[in-house]
Design an enzyme around this catalytic site. Structure first.
Site, PDB file in Angstrom:
ATOM      1  CD  GLU A  18      -2.360  -1.482   2.728  1.00 23.35           C
ATOM      2  OE1 GLU A  18      -2.607  -0.461   3.421  1.00 23.35           O
ATOM      3  OE2 GLU A  18      -2.594  -2.631   3.125  1.00 23.35           O
ATOM      4  CD  GLU A  64      -8.380   1.831   5.689  1.00 25.69           C
ATOM      5  OE1 GLU A  64      -8.362   1.204   6.757  1.00 25.69           O
ATOM      6  OE2 GLU A  64      -7.543   1.651   4.770  1.00 25.69           O
TER       7      GLU A  64
END
Length: 428
Positions: A232, A343
């Site tokens: 990520e 997120e």
């Protein structure tokens, strides 16, 4: 009378015993308190020693960070037992084909007539105070307060289990129980060897210190159970990790669904950095404003077809470093899903949805200059070529809190707007 006196004596003895127990308890607490605190501080110092390596040079950033210039061969990566005798790969053997094509450069128009599309240069704030010499890498110094703020020193710098967006989950409880919410676009069903995107950078408001907001891309393989592999990269605001509300470049990796492997940035062994210009975990500057100039970053993660390692590039020129392929099981071959988007952590303060913002804090329908976006979204195929992915899907747990809207134009290619304010009249 004798019986009455005996009873009185028994009560007196019992009271004395209770007082004695209370006194012992207080004495133990007063003696054990400082001792326990001392043990905690010693443990924190040991942990810091493992993270903060000796510096050749230290730079005081205007934002208060200390950036240590550490010799490449002394970085935390080489604490990993399998990297003790590792030969550092200075640069990838190959970049993905098409990376530097003219049509991949930021465009002049995004297809909206009400707002010009212009992007400005972006860098890291510590650059204003100096640079690291060759053969060193910049590492943001971790402070004692960062360690002590963590709920567990062993888990410092690690995500909680099951924080990944799982758009195909048939169990809604699995999604809701995680406390994390997402607004993403994703592709799956093929073998992927990397992903790229341009994302504008904001400073979303964080409601509680134990919450965060981030925007990133995910390179995924394995199941969404205990064997998930993930790489990520993107930007985040994370007060719990950094002790402030600054927008920072970050990376993360795991090979077992966030259980025991991987961490943020360089807070554990694994990722090998080669760039002396980019500090992972340092703040990004300047930032986009509502109805103001937009600043964005390019992030590319790809698997070198010769070396097999997964490389990270920030911007058009900064090859930051790589994750050795042996860190992973499924990703040692390829990815099976790629996700892009935002997120947040929703801790439901006071029993209501958090007002922590995602992206700009505004919904996608507000468009350029107001909503956050990902554009020029591409994947790397088996021929090491950057291509437009097919079969795009979008996902969000609660569109009334955070939403995502995907589209495609000649200028922006595949793109989407995403984000939202969190708590609002439609998201109580």
């Amino acid at each position: 009378m004798a019986a009455e006196g005996c009873a009185r004596s028994s009560w007196t003895l019992l009271l004395l015993l209770l007082l004695l127990l209370l006194l012992c308890s207080l004495t133990s607490a007063s003696a054990g308190g400082p001792a326990a605190e001392k043990r905690t501080l010693l443990e924190a110092r040991r942990h810091l020693k493992g993270i903060n390596k000796p510096a050749v040079k230290s730079i005081k950033s205007p934002d208060g960070d200390i950036i240590d210039c550490v010799r490449v061969s002394h970085q935390p990566a080489f604490d990993h037992p399998l990297l003790r005798n590792h030969t550092i790969q200075v640069r990838p053997f190959f970049h993905p084909e098409g990376l530097y094509d003219g049509n991949k450069v930021a465009s002049k128009s995004n297809g909206f007539t009400h707002q010009k599309n212009y992007s400005r240069p972006i860098s890291q704030l510590w650059h204003q105070s100096g640079r690291c010499p060759e053969n060193t890498i910049p590492i943001r110094r971790t402070k004692k307060e960062d360690i002590l703020r963590a709920r567990s020193m062993e888990r410092f710098g690690r995500k909680k289990h099951r924080t990944i967006p799982f758009p195909l989950s048939s169990d809604p409880n699995l999604i809701n129980d995680s406390g994390h919410q997402h607004a993403i676009a994703y592709v799956e069903g093929k073998k992927f060897y990397g992903a790229k995107a341009t994302m504008n950078v904001w400073n979303p408001n964080i409601h509680h210190s134990n919450e965060f907001s981030l925007s990133q891309l995910w390179i995924l393989a394995g199941s969404f159970g205990e064997d998930l592999n993930s790489i990520e990269a993107g930007w985040q605001v994370n007060p719990d990790l950094y002790g402030d509300h600054k927008t920072r470049l970050f990376t993360y990796w795991t090979s077992d669904a966030y259980q025991a492997t991987g961490c943020y940035n360089l807070l554990c062994s694994g990722f090998i950095q080669v760039s002396n210009e980019i500090a992972i975990g340092a703040s990004i500057y300047p930032l986009s404003g509502y109805g103001a100039p937009q600043y964005d970053i390019n992030v590319l993660v790809w698997k070198d077809p010769v070396g097999g390692n997964w490389w990270l590039q920030f911007g058009n020129h900064y090859v930051v470093g790589y994750w050795p392929s042996f860190l992973f099981s499924y990703l040692a071959d390829s990815a099976s899903m790629v996700e892009w988007g935002g997120e947040v952590v929703n801790s439901e303060p006071d029993g209501m949805h958090t007002s922590t913002q995602m992206g700009s804090g505004h919904f996608p329908n507000e468009g350029f200059g107001k909503a956050s976006y990902f554009k020029h979204i591409e994947v790397v195929d088996g021929s090491n070529k950057l291509i437009a992915p097919g079969g795009f899907s979008t996902f969000t747990e609660q569109s009334s809190c955070y939403d995502v809207q995907y589209s495609n134009t000649e200028e922006w290619g595949n793109y989407f707007y995403y984000g939202g304010p969190g708590r609002n009249p439609n998201c109580p």
